[in-house]
Design an enzyme around this catalytic site. Structure first.
Site, PDB file in Angstrom:
ATOM      1  N   SER A 291       3.566  -2.039  10.426  1.00  0.00           N
ATOM      2  CA  SER A 291       5.022  -2.107  10.596  1.00  0.00           C
ATOM      3  C   SER A 291       5.619  -3.453  10.184  1.00  0.00           C
ATOM      4  O   SER A 291       6.555  -3.952  10.813  1.00  0.00           O
ATOM      5  CB  SER A 291       5.420  -1.755  12.034  1.00  0.00           C
ATOM      6  OG  SER A 291       5.058  -0.418  12.323  1.00  0.00           O
TER       7      SER A 291
ATOM      8  N   HIS B 216      -9.454   1.365   5.396  1.00  0.00           N
ATOM      9  CA  HIS B 216      -8.144   1.506   6.050  1.00  0.00           C
ATOM     10  C   HIS B 216      -8.300   2.447   7.249  1.00  0.00           C
ATOM     11  O   HIS B 216      -9.077   3.394   7.200  1.00  0.00           O
ATOM     12  CB  HIS B 216      -7.121   2.072   5.043  1.00  0.00           C
ATOM     13  CG  HIS B 216      -5.721   2.011   5.568  1.00  0.00           C
ATOM     14  ND1 HIS B 216      -5.241   2.924   6.477  1.00  0.00           N
ATOM     15  CD2 HIS B 216      -4.714   1.133   5.341  1.00  0.00           C
ATOM     16  CE1 HIS B 216      -3.990   2.611   6.776  1.00  0.00           C
ATOM     17  NE2 HIS B 216      -3.646   1.524   6.104  1.00  0.00           N
TER      18      HIS B 216
ATOM     19  N   GLU C 195      -5.206  -4.896  11.013  1.00  0.00           N
ATOM     20  CA  GLU C 195      -4.150  -3.895  11.189  1.00  0.00           C
ATOM     21  C   GLU C 195      -4.395  -3.128  12.492  1.00  0.00           C
ATOM     22  O   GLU C 195      -5.192  -2.184  12.512  1.00  0.00           O
ATOM     23  CB  GLU C 195      -4.167  -2.897  10.026  1.00  0.00           C
ATOM     24  CG  GLU C 195      -3.940  -3.522   8.668  1.00  0.00           C
ATOM     25  CD  GLU C 195      -3.412  -2.488   7.684  1.00  0.00           C
ATOM     26  OE1 GLU C 195      -2.288  -2.651   7.222  1.00  0.00           O
ATOM     27  OE2 GLU C 195      -4.124  -1.507   7.403  1.00  0.00           O
TER      28      GLU C 195
ATOM     29  N   GLU D  76      -6.579   4.786   8.295  1.00  0.00           N
ATOM     30  CA  GLU D  76      -6.337   6.208   7.994  1.00  0.00           C
ATOM     31  C   GLU D  76      -7.590   6.844   7.398  1.00  0.00           C
ATOM     32  O   GLU D  76      -7.867   8.020   7.609  1.00  0.00           O
ATOM     33  CB  GLU D  76      -5.132   6.339   7.041  1.00  0.00           C
ATOM     34  CG  GLU D  76      -3.820   6.071   7.792  1.00  0.00           C
ATOM     35  CD  GLU D  76      -2.706   5.490   6.935  1.00  0.00           C
ATOM     36  OE1 GLU D  76      -2.796   5.534   5.695  1.00  0.00           O
ATOM     37  OE2 GLU D  76      -1.731   4.979   7.525  1.00  0.00           O
TER      38      GLU D  76
ATOM     39  N   ASN E  42       0.864  -1.189   0.000  1.00  0.00           N
ATOM     40  CA  ASN E  42       0.000   0.000   0.000  1.00  0.00           C
ATOM     41  C   ASN E  42       0.901   1.239   0.000  1.00  0.00           C
ATOM     42  O   ASN E  42       1.504   1.568   1.022  1.00  0.00           O
ATOM     43  CB  ASN E  42      -0.879  -0.059   1.265  1.00  0.00           C
ATOM     44  CG  ASN E  42      -1.673   1.213   1.471  1.00  0.00           C
ATOM     45  OD1 ASN E  42      -1.799   2.047   0.569  1.00  0.00           O
ATOM     46  ND2 ASN E  42      -2.229   1.375   2.670  1.00  0.00           N
ATOM     47  N   TRP E  43       0.987   1.884  -1.160  1.00  0.00           N
ATOM     48  CA  TRP E  43       1.917   3.010  -1.290  1.00  0.00           C
ATOM     49  C   TRP E  43       1.367   4.300  -0.702  1.00  0.00           C
ATOM     50  O   TRP E  43       2.055   5.312  -0.674  1.00  0.00           O
ATOM     51  CB  TRP E  43       2.272   3.230  -2.778  1.00  0.00           C
ATOM     52  CG  TRP E  43       3.023   2.096  -3.402  1.00  0.00           C
ATOM     53  CD1 TRP E  43       3.469   0.964  -2.775  1.00  0.00           C
ATOM     54  CD2 TRP E  43       3.426   1.981  -4.766  1.00  0.00           C
ATOM     55  NE1 TRP E  43       4.125   0.152  -3.682  1.00  0.00           N
ATOM     56  CE2 TRP E  43       4.115   0.756  -4.910  1.00  0.00           C
ATOM     57  CE3 TRP E  43       3.272   2.792  -5.895  1.00  0.00           C
ATOM     58  CZ2 TRP E  43       4.648   0.331  -6.125  1.00  0.00           C
ATOM     59  CZ3 TRP E  43       3.796   2.372  -7.108  1.00  0.00           C
ATOM     60  CH2 TRP E  43       4.479   1.155  -7.214  1.00  0.00           C
ATOM     61  N   LYS E  44       0.105   4.280  -0.297  1.00  0.00           N
ATOM     62  CA  LYS E  44      -0.520   5.479   0.302  1.00  0.00           C
ATOM     63  C   LYS E  44      -0.322   6.692  -0.605  1.00  0.00           C
ATOM     64  O   LYS E  44      -0.375   6.558  -1.822  1.00  0.00           O
ATOM     65  CB  LYS E  44      -0.005   5.703   1.726  1.00  0.00           C
ATOM     66  CG  LYS E  44      -0.147   4.428   2.578  1.00  0.00           C
ATOM     67  CD  LYS E  44       0.096   4.646   4.037  1.00  0.00           C
ATOM     68  CE  LYS E  44      -0.063   3.326   4.774  1.00  0.00           C
ATOM     69  NZ  LYS E  44       0.124   3.421   6.205  1.00  0.00           N
TER      70      LYS E  44
ATOM     71  N   GLY F  79       2.886  -1.117   4.325  1.00  0.00           N
ATOM     72  CA  GLY F  79       2.909   0.300   3.977  1.00  0.00           C
ATOM     73  C   GLY F  79       4.330   0.745   3.684  1.00  0.00           C
ATOM     74  O   GLY F  79       4.882   0.510   2.603  1.00  0.00           O
ATOM     75  N   GLY F  80       4.970   1.367   4.672  1.00  0.00           N
ATOM     76  CA  GLY F  80       6.293   1.961   4.502  1.00  0.00           C
ATOM     77  C   GLY F  80       7.310   1.070   3.802  1.00  0.00           C
ATOM     78  O   GLY F  80       8.023   1.516   2.896  1.00  0.00           O
TER      79      GLY F  80
ATOM     80  N   GLY G 183       2.651   2.345  10.820  1.00  0.00           N
ATOM     81  CA  GLY G 183       3.582   3.459  10.636  1.00  0.00           C
ATOM     82  C   GLY G 183       4.329   3.846  11.899  1.00  0.00           C
ATOM     83  O   GLY G 183       4.955   4.896  11.964  1.00  0.00           O
TER      84      GLY G 183
HETATM   85  P1  PGA Z   1       2.956   0.347   7.680  1.00  0.00           P
HETATM   86  O1  PGA Z   1       1.471   0.540   7.097  1.00  0.00           O
HETATM   87  O2  PGA Z   1       3.470  -0.944   7.111  1.00  0.00           O
HETATM   88  O3  PGA Z   1       3.722   1.538   7.222  1.00  0.00           O
HETATM   89  O4  PGA Z   1       2.818   0.275   9.178  1.00  0.00           O
HETATM   90  C1  PGA Z   1       0.603  -0.538   6.956  1.00  0.00           C
HETATM   91  C2  PGA Z   1      -0.705  -0.082   6.370  1.00  0.00           C
HETATM   92  O5  PGA Z   1      -1.144   1.019   6.686  1.00  0.00           O
HETATM   93  O6  PGA Z   1      -1.337  -0.809   5.585  1.00  0.00           O
END
Ligand code: PGA
Length: 258
Positions: free
Chosen positions: A213, A95, A167, A97, A9-11, A234-235, A173
């Protein structure tokens, strides 16, 4: 053996040039990762670019969100049929966020999940508790509400395409992942709820991802757990080397589990 699913997930990151470069590297590496399913989830702006870069490889494409109507006067929104047309097979829904910053609720998650299924997309439905909820001992209660209301009205055959991503909000993050035991407890809980509602076949086929993470160093121990089928990353998906390493570790973890 169920193949591990790794979704990046590149956000809200990456220009077109950066997206193309990253997707090309992942597509090239995917030839040696045939025991895993890989999905790239760029911002809407880069869908076409990434689609071109992964063409001819087994890497799949996903969207980060959608609106539940199929078309209409909804400025700024993207529908499931438009995502399908852009080459997507997956879409992330609910998600944390989006729940936090954009007012996403279990009711909107439900409408969006149904829209995704109608268009032939596999929804990746995100659930997870906040730190406050975990510390108050309310993790399972929160997750139960999210899956019950988010998946309300879905039939047995829909469940073949639904992916659930657990999650924990406090792990996203933050560099602080759930331990394999903590994650497995919730994954097992989710799988049992699916079993109660849809039966054993649906529960054993269901793909339940962990997210929060995830990095190369913790993937193996997470994927060794019985009910963890892959990761929403994500990251660590913004760099080809780490995403590819996560896929390798996931394959190793899954084999170990057999
Ligand atoms: P992260 O994000 O790996 O940067 O913690 C995961 C996500 O939001 O899907």
């Amino acid at each position: 053996m169920k193949r591990p699913l790794l979704a990046g997930n590149w956000k809200m990151h990456l220009t077109l040039a950066e997206a193309r470069a990253l997707a090309s590297l992942v597509a090239a590496a995917s030839r040696e990762l045939s025991e895993a399913d890989l999905v790239l989830i760029p911002p809407f702006t880069a869908l076409a670019e990434v689609r071109g870069a992964i063409a001819g490889s087994a890497v799949a494409l996903g969207g980060q969100d959608l609106f539940w109507e199929d078309k209409g006067a909804f400025t700024g929104e993207v529908s499931a049929p438009l995502l399908k047309d852009a080459g997507c097979d997956y879409v992330v829904i609910g998600h944390s966020e989006r729940r936090l910053h954009f007012g996403e609720t279990d009711a909107s998650v439900n409408r969006k999940t149904k829209a995704a299924l109608r268009a032939g997309l596999a929804p990746i439905v995100c659930v997870g508790e906040t730190l406050e909820e975990r510390e108050a001992g309310r993790t399972m209660e929160r997750v139960l509400t999210q899956i019950r209301d988010g998946l309300d009205g879905l039939g047995r055959e829909d469940m073949d395409r639904v992916v659930i991503a657990y999650e924990p909000v406090w792990a996203i993050g933050t560099g602080r992942n759930a331990t394999p035991d903590q994650a497995e407890d919730v994954h097992r809980f989710i799988r049992r709820r699916i079993e109660e509602k849809y039966g054993n076949g649906a529960a054993s086929c269901a793909i339940i991802l962990y997210g929060g993470s995830v990095k190369p160093a913790n993937t193996y121990s997470l994927l060794k757990e019985k009910d963890i089928d892959g990761a929403l990353v994500g990251g660590a998906s913004l760099e080809a080397g780490s995403f590819v390493e996560i896929a390798r570790e996931a394959i190793k973890g899954r084999k170990e589990r057999q």
